[in-house]
Design a protein around this motif. Structure first.
Motif, PDB file in Angstrom:
ATOM      1  N   TYR A   7       0.852  -1.191   0.000  1.00  0.00           N
ATOM      2  CA  TYR A   7       0.000   0.000   0.000  1.00  0.00           C
ATOM      3  C   TYR A   7       0.890   1.245   0.000  1.00  0.00           C
ATOM      4  N   GLN A  35       2.393  -5.728   3.567  1.00  0.00           N
ATOM      5  CA  GLN A  35       1.630  -6.696   4.353  1.00  0.00           C
ATOM      6  C   GLN A  35       1.900  -8.101   3.812  1.00  0.00           C
ATOM      7  N   GLY A  52      -2.805   4.539   2.044  1.00  0.00           N
ATOM      8  CA  GLY A  52      -3.603   3.324   2.203  1.00  0.00           C
ATOM      9  C   GLY A  52      -4.126   2.741   0.915  1.00  0.00           C
ATOM     10  N   ARG A  53      -3.690   3.260  -0.244  1.00  0.00           N
ATOM     11  CA  ARG A  53      -4.146   2.744  -1.532  1.00  0.00           C
ATOM     12  C   ARG A  53      -3.344   1.503  -1.915  1.00  0.00           C
ATOM     13  N   THR A  88       1.870  -6.432   8.982  1.00  0.00           N
ATOM     14  CA  THR A  88       2.203  -5.208   8.269  1.00  0.00           C
ATOM     15  C   THR A  88       3.480  -4.578   8.818  1.00  0.00           C
TER      16      THR A  88
END
Length: 366
Positions: free
Chosen positions: A328, A355, A332-333, A360
């Motif tokens: 990501y 992740q 958070g994309r 993560t």
């Protein structure tokens, strides 16, 4: 061929992209403590050293401080062709010169000994270097000058020193702190305190904070902890060994700083309990280097194991078994989702979240 064998070959192939301390390089530190450890670190920091000479630094920078074939400057956002060294300058990005992160006036100037030690003589923008002048490092309250990358000069915001200080950006604070730690012990006895008494005591005992003032201990340990060893720093450490011959113990084993100035001060050192920054698990740990032992190759298949490597703009993930790997961006994309045991991804400079099977970690592309 067994999957474990395939995994080990893949892991070793990625690990070979980085050098690391040679076997036995740090054995003289084992079992030492307090002033004995301080002295031993100084000796091992000198191991293999040979002077490049002041003029030789410009050639060495092509190996130690290069990014995409240009000079990598930590004081500005500028990059420079190797030949763009300073004569006269007026503006930021005009040219680069040789910056003493420990100002020359602090030991009576000169370009021998620490005066040409590449760990503390770095290529930086001429204008920003001039604005830094001979002020100590610190954290700025009110800035009187700010460079294009956010480095700034101004009044000190930290207790222990009330004068003017220079503050590099967060991304490089640990780099400067560890460089000074290693060089101070390597060149112990060659510093004067007339202008450097904000930082150096000249007293290499426990009560003398092994050479640092209380202000310097607070500052450099803060920077050391908040900006842990990065891939850039590993590459620079390796490059310096290739050119100048020696390594920085505080890059190879970051936890050593805790045994002199931190929460393990004066404790006996058991080297087997430290994690090297070159250990495959380092970037997925808390990066203190204090909490995990090095994973032996023979034990790598004892449980599911993941190896994460950042090399320039490339992210590599090698897994012992098939895993769900997601990357990501900082917003958070999702950039990629792959079910695989080997991921290779090219990324732009920035911070990312990696992740692996639901676990993560933060990844930084320098």
């Amino acid at each position: 061929m067994k999957r474990t064998s395939i995994f080990m070959y893949a892991l070793l192939a990625v690990m070979m992209l980085n050098a690391s301390p040679k076997s036995g390089h740090y054995e003289q530190l084992d079992g030492t403590s307090a002033a004995g450890l301080c002295e031993a670190i100084g000796k091992v920091a000198s191991k293999g050293y040979h002077s490049l000479g002041y003029d030789g630094l410009y050639t060495a920078y092509r190996t130690t401080d290069s990014k995409n074939g240009r000079i990598w400057d930590m004081y500005s956002n500028c990059d420079f062709s190797y030949s763009n060294t300073c004569g006269n300058y007026k503006n930021e990005c005009d040219c680069y010169n040789r910056e003493h992160s420990v100002p020359q006036s602090w030991w009576g100037k000169g370009t021998t000994n620490q005066g040409c030690d590449i760990f503390i003589v770095l290529p930086t923008d001429g204008k920003v270097n001039g604005m830094r002048s001979n002020y100590p490092f610190g954290e700025v309250g009110t800035a009187s000058y700010t460079s294009k990358n956010g480095s700034k000069r101004g009044s000190s915001a930290m207790s222990g020193y009330s004068g003017v200080v220079f503050e590099p950006v967060d991304e490089y604070k640990g780099d400067f702190a560890r460089g000074i730690m290693g060089a101070m012990l390597k060149w112990r006895g060659k510093w004067t305190q007339s202008e450097g008494n904000s930082t150096f005591t000249g007293n290499y005992t426990s009560s003398g904070n092994y050479g640092f003032t209380p202000y310097a201990v607070a500052l450099f340990m803060k920077w050391h902890r908040e900006d842990p060893v990065s891939q850039k720093e590993l590459d620079r450490n390796d490059g310096i060994e290739k050119t100048q011959g020696n390594r920085n113990p505080f890059i190879d084993y970051p936890c050593l700083a805790e045994y002199l100035w931190g929460n393990k001060k004066d404790q006996k050192l058991d080297l087997s309990k430290l994690m090297s920054a070159y250990d495959p698990n380092y970037f997925s740990s808390d990066q203190s280097g204090c909490n995990c032992q090095t994973t032996d190759i023979e034990d790598a298949t004892a449980e599911p194991f993941y190896f994460v490597q950042v090399n320039g703009n490339n992210l590599s993930v090698v897994s012992e078994q098939i895993a769900n790997i997601v990357v990501y961006d900082v917003m958070g994309r999702m950039l990629t989702y792959q079910t695989t045991d080997c991921l290779q991804l090219s990324l732009q400079k920035g911070i990312y979240l990696l992740q692996i099977d639901g676990t993560t970690q933060r990844i930084m592309i320098p």
